[in-house]
Scaffold this active site. Structure first.
Site, PDB file in Angstrom:
ATOM      1  N   GLU A 246       6.073 -12.518  -9.877  1.00 37.63           N
ATOM      2  CA  GLU A 246       4.838 -13.173  -9.445  1.00 37.63           C
ATOM      3  C   GLU A 246       4.874 -13.322  -7.926  1.00 37.63           C
ATOM      4  O   GLU A 246       5.948 -13.413  -7.323  1.00 37.63           O
ATOM      5  CB  GLU A 246       4.720 -14.559 -10.080  1.00 37.63           C
ATOM      6  CG  GLU A 246       4.510 -14.527 -11.566  1.00 37.63           C
ATOM      7  CD  GLU A 246       4.280 -15.912 -12.136  1.00 37.63           C
ATOM      8  OE1 GLU A 246       3.192 -16.120 -12.689  1.00 37.63           O
ATOM      9  OE2 GLU A 246       5.180 -16.765 -12.015  1.00 37.63           O
ATOM     10  N   HIS A 247       3.705 -13.349  -7.315  1.00 36.49           N
ATOM     11  CA  HIS A 247       3.641 -13.598  -5.875  1.00 36.49           C
ATOM     12  C   HIS A 247       3.974 -15.048  -5.597  1.00 36.49           C
ATOM     13  O   HIS A 247       3.670 -15.930  -6.403  1.00 36.49           O
ATOM     14  CB  HIS A 247       2.238 -13.305  -5.337  1.00 36.49           C
ATOM     15  CG  HIS A 247       1.952 -11.846  -5.204  1.00 36.49           C
ATOM     16  ND1 HIS A 247       2.500 -11.065  -4.214  1.00 36.49           N
ATOM     17  CD2 HIS A 247       1.176 -11.017  -5.942  1.00 36.49           C
ATOM     18  CE1 HIS A 247       2.076  -9.828  -4.343  1.00 36.49           C
ATOM     19  NE2 HIS A 247       1.265  -9.769  -5.389  1.00 36.49           N
ATOM     20  N   ALA A 248       4.568 -15.302  -4.445  1.00 40.05           N
ATOM     21  CA  ALA A 248       4.779 -16.675  -4.010  1.00 40.05           C
ATOM     22  C   ALA A 248       3.404 -17.283  -3.752  1.00 40.05           C
ATOM     23  O   ALA A 248       2.510 -16.599  -3.246  1.00 40.05           O
ATOM     24  CB  ALA A 248       5.623 -16.707  -2.739  1.00 40.05           C
TER      25      ALA A 248
END
Length: 179
Positions: free
Chosen positions: A37-39
């Site tokens: 997942e993206h930060a």
């Protein structure tokens, strides 16, 4: 004439493509492995490195191909850059469109083009490649450095002026989140 291959760059590119495919197809979207997942805003996960890794590979490749482009002339350079940019852009569209069919409620459903993300990672890389190639070819190294600094400073000022007053660099105040 066989052109020299830089295998370390090829391996790096291949590993980055594999990471991109893994990030774009994590299996179940309900339960994604956290590093895929993206930060949220601050921080960094492997997913956040896909785009910079591609740009790093593209920038590295420039140092190997620009002397050949300069030798072969302006029309060869422009033809090669336009062709590569268009191919990378179209491959990105194709990857975003696949799979063309999905299994939904016991039926095969054909996925229309309206679900395609036009500006995906590869499409942005194609545009970055196109403009960087033009800048590096015509402005040379020193000019490219100056142009890069100017673009970065203009982006910083634009973000400051277009963002929320008092906190333009936060997730809530960033101008780009309003789209």
């Amino acid at each position: 004439m066989q052109q020299q291959r830089y295998y370390s760059l090829d391996v790096f590119r291949g590993a980055t493509v594999a990471l991109m495919i893994l990030v774009n197809n994590p299996g179940s979207w309900e339960h994604i492995y956290t590093p895929l997942e993206h930060a949220p805003w601050h921080g960094c996960t492997p997913t956040d490195l896909v785009f910079p890794f591609f740009l790093f590979a593209v920038g590295n490749a420039f140092s190997f191909v620009m002397p050949r482009f300069e030798q072969k002339g302006n029309s060869y350079f422009l033809k090669k850059v336009f062709k590569r940019s268009i191919l990378i852009f179209l491959i990105g569209l194709f990857l975003n469109w696949t799979p063309f069919v999905q299994w939904s409620n016991g039926h095969i459903v054909f996925k229309g083009f309206e679900h395609v993300r036009i500006m995906g990672v590869l499409q942005r890389i194609a545009l970055s490649y196109f403009f960087a190639a033009l800048i590096i070819y015509y402005a040379k190294a020193r000019g490219a450095f100056v142009i890069g600094c100017i673009i970065l400073l203009l982006y910083w000022v634009f973000t400051l002026l277009a963002g929320e007053p008092g906190d333009p660099y936060s997730l809530q105040g960033f101008w780009g989140t309003s789209f």
